[in-house]
Write a protein that holds these residues in place. Structure first.
Motif, PDB file in Angstrom:
ATOM      1  N   LEU A 316       0.810  -1.215   0.000  1.00 28.26           N
ATOM      2  CA  LEU A 316       0.000   0.000   0.000  1.00 28.26           C
ATOM      3  C   LEU A 316       0.848   1.271   0.000  1.00 28.26           C
ATOM      4  N   THR A 317       1.970   1.249   0.708  1.00 34.59           N
ATOM      5  CA  THR A 317       2.836   2.428   0.732  1.00 34.59           C
ATOM      6  C   THR A 317       3.373   2.726  -0.657  1.00 34.59           C
ATOM      7  N   ARG A 318       3.761   1.679  -1.380  1.00 32.23           N
ATOM      8  CA  ARG A 318       4.241   1.875  -2.753  1.00 32.23           C
ATOM      9  C   ARG A 318       3.153   2.510  -3.613  1.00 32.23           C
ATOM     10  N   LEU A 319       1.930   2.040  -3.478  1.00 29.99           N
ATOM     11  CA  LEU A 319       0.829   2.604  -4.263  1.00 29.99           C
ATOM     12  C   LEU A 319       0.578   4.064  -3.889  1.00 29.99           C
ATOM     13  N   GLN A 320       0.710   4.370  -2.599  1.00 31.65           N
ATOM     14  CA  GLN A 320       0.535   5.768  -2.171  1.00 31.65           C
ATOM     15  C   GLN A 320       1.562   6.685  -2.824  1.00 31.65           C
ATOM     16  N   PHE A 321       2.817   6.247  -2.827  1.00 34.71           N
ATOM     17  CA  PHE A 321       3.862   7.073  -3.438  1.00 34.71           C
ATOM     18  C   PHE A 321       3.633   7.212  -4.944  1.00 34.71           C
ATOM     19  N   ALA A 323       0.783   7.156  -6.432  1.00 30.10           N
ATOM     20  CA  ALA A 323      -0.347   8.070  -6.592  1.00 30.10           C
ATOM     21  C   ALA A 323       0.092   9.515  -6.410  1.00 30.10           C
ATOM     22  N   LEU A 324       0.913   9.779  -5.411  1.00 25.25           N
ATOM     23  CA  LEU A 324       1.400  11.138  -5.176  1.00 25.25           C
ATOM     24  C   LEU A 324       2.237  11.633  -6.352  1.00 25.25           C
ATOM     25  N   ASP A 325       3.087  10.765  -6.889  1.00 24.87           N
ATOM     26  CA  ASP A 325       3.889  11.141  -8.058  1.00 24.87           C
ATOM     27  C   ASP A 325       2.982  11.493  -9.233  1.00 24.87           C
ATOM     28  N   TRP A 326       1.948  10.693  -9.440  1.00 25.00           N
ATOM     29  CA  TRP A 326       1.024  10.924 -10.551  1.00 25.00           C
ATOM     30  C   TRP A 326       0.318  12.277 -10.398  1.00 25.00           C
ATOM     31  N   VAL A 327      -0.079  12.596  -9.176  1.00 25.07           N
ATOM     32  CA  VAL A 327      -0.785  13.866  -8.934  1.00 25.07           C
ATOM     33  C   VAL A 327       0.135  15.057  -9.242  1.00 25.07           C
ATOM     34  N   GLN A 328       1.412  14.956  -8.862  1.00 23.13           N
ATOM     35  CA  GLN A 328       2.330  16.047  -9.159  1.00 23.13           C
ATOM     36  C   GLN A 328       2.423  16.293 -10.653  1.00 23.13           C
ATOM     37  N   VAL A 329       2.477  15.218 -11.438  1.00 20.46           N
ATOM     38  CA  VAL A 329       2.519  15.355 -12.901  1.00 20.46           C
ATOM     39  C   VAL A 329       1.200  15.903 -13.432  1.00 20.46           C
ATOM     40  N   ALA A 330       0.077  15.383 -12.916  1.00 17.60           N
ATOM     41  CA  ALA A 330      -1.248  15.817 -13.380  1.00 17.60           C
ATOM     42  C   ALA A 330      -1.457  17.300 -13.100  1.00 17.60           C
ATOM     43  N   GLU A 331      -1.060  17.757 -11.913  1.00 15.42           N
ATOM     44  CA  GLU A 331      -1.255  19.168 -11.556  1.00 15.42           C
ATOM     45  C   GLU A 331      -0.376  20.067 -12.425  1.00 15.42           C
ATOM     46  N   ALA A 332       0.834  19.579 -12.751  1.00 14.12           N
ATOM     47  CA  ALA A 332       1.715  20.376 -13.613  1.00 14.12           C
ATOM     48  C   ALA A 332       1.120  20.513 -15.014  1.00 14.12           C
TER      49      ALA A 332
END
Length: 332
Positions: A316-321, A323-332
């Motif tokens: 689950l921790t790997r999936l959280q990280f 997801a966070l990486d994906w959000v940073q790209v999506a927001e950019a």
């Protein structure tokens, strides 16, 4: 080991062994060296005293935890830090309500964390904005499978939305060697499912003028991507896409400041999705419950719902990280 974190935009939270004694020279030198390498140094919550004062000259921030104190004490803490070291920021954790947030912000604090971001208040009487209603109507049409031309016409009647769609398509890295210049081309290029996702994100972000809306959007996107990755991990394909929407719309009321029933009513969601969002029951509910348990740091519930879904908690921790990486790209 700490030097391996340099350059990753992290902050080291330093906690005292004895708040009544000044930090040792080795600790101060180590903090100064790490800060010189680019790592931010944050001092955990402590009343002004020997330990805090000895490290303030090598710190970037001091943390005030509202859960430990009467909220009004944040002003006294911020003033004490400003008197001793004006260039040290004050970050506030355990901010439970919007009133607490406003109190801390008015005291000059610069970063905030806590349940206030996703806190639900009484929004009875509020309704979707005209822009939000148009987006909800567009999503309903997409779910019903209306023709591409009709979707393009709806988008073209909202110039701001059409502009954002064209900007998104031309900047999203689709491997194109030419610019997309028409809404019809953009709709065809994206395809129905990615377009639904994009419109869903626009709906959630349609209240950007509301204080904290950006933080709500970030939490919702992270939750949505986490659930999608979790579904994929379990070998689910179509449900994985639905799980993204589930995560996104589970915070739709918080983003739009309207009752959750009113927020999702125009969207014609599936029964399973409605049951999970409104009542935390049904086949999709364990996914949402697991995401909430992770966000709240509830280890017992995390283990319980991971068992229900047959997922190793260590994954689950790997999936959280991710997801966070994906959000940073999506927001950019």
């Amino acid at each position: 080991m700490l030097e391996r974190l340099v350059g990753l935009h992290v902050a080291l939270l330093v906690q005292p062994e004895n708040p009544a004694r000044a930090a040792g020279g080795e600790t101060i030198a180590h903090a100064r060296r790490l800060r010189g390498l680019g790592m931010r140094i944050a001092l955990d919550h402590n009343d002004p005293g020997p330990w805090l004062e000895s490290l303030l000259p090598v710190a970037d921030a001091a943390v005030f935890r509202m859960g430990f104190c009467v909220p009004e004490e944040v002003s006294l803490f911020a003033c004490a830090i400003a008197r001793r070291q004006p260039d040290v920021a004050v970050w506030v954790w355990d901010v439970g309500t919007h009133d607490d947030f406003e109190l801390a912000r008015s005291a000059g604090c610069s970063a905030f964390a806590g349940g206030f971001v996703t806190r639900r208040d009484d929004w009875k009487g509020n309704s979707l904005s005209p822009h939000g209603a148009r987006l909800a109507s567009l999503l309903d049409r997409l779910h019903r499978g209306v023709e591409t031309q009709e979707i393009a016409q709806i988008l073209k009647h909202d110039l701001a939305l059409a502009y954002r769609l064209l900007r998104y398509v031309n900047a999203a890295g689709w491997g194109l060697n030419h610019h997309i210049t028409s809404v019809e081309q953009a709709v065809v290029l994206l395809g129905r499912e990615p377009l639904q996702r994009w419109v869903s994100m626009m709906l959630l972000g349609s209240a950007r003028g509301v204080p904290g809306a950006g933080a709500v959007l970030e939490v919702a996107l992270t939750r949505a991507r986490f659930l999608e990755l979790l579904g994929a991990l379990r070998g689910e394909r179509d449900p994985a896409a639905q799980l993204f929407v589930l995560g996104l719309f589970s915070l739709l009321d918080v983003a739009l400041k309207v009752p959750i029933e009113d927020a999702i009513r125009p969207l014609k969601l599936s029964a399973a999705m409605r049951d999970a969002i409104l009542d935390r029951r049904g086949p999709m509910a364990p996914y949402l419950e697991l995401a909430l348990a992770l966000e709240q740091g509830d280890a017992q519930r995390v283990t319980s719902f991971a068992d229900v879904l047959g997922v190793e908690p260590g994954e689950l921790t790997r999936l959280q990280f991710e997801a966070l990486d994906w959000v940073q790209v999506a927001e950019a």
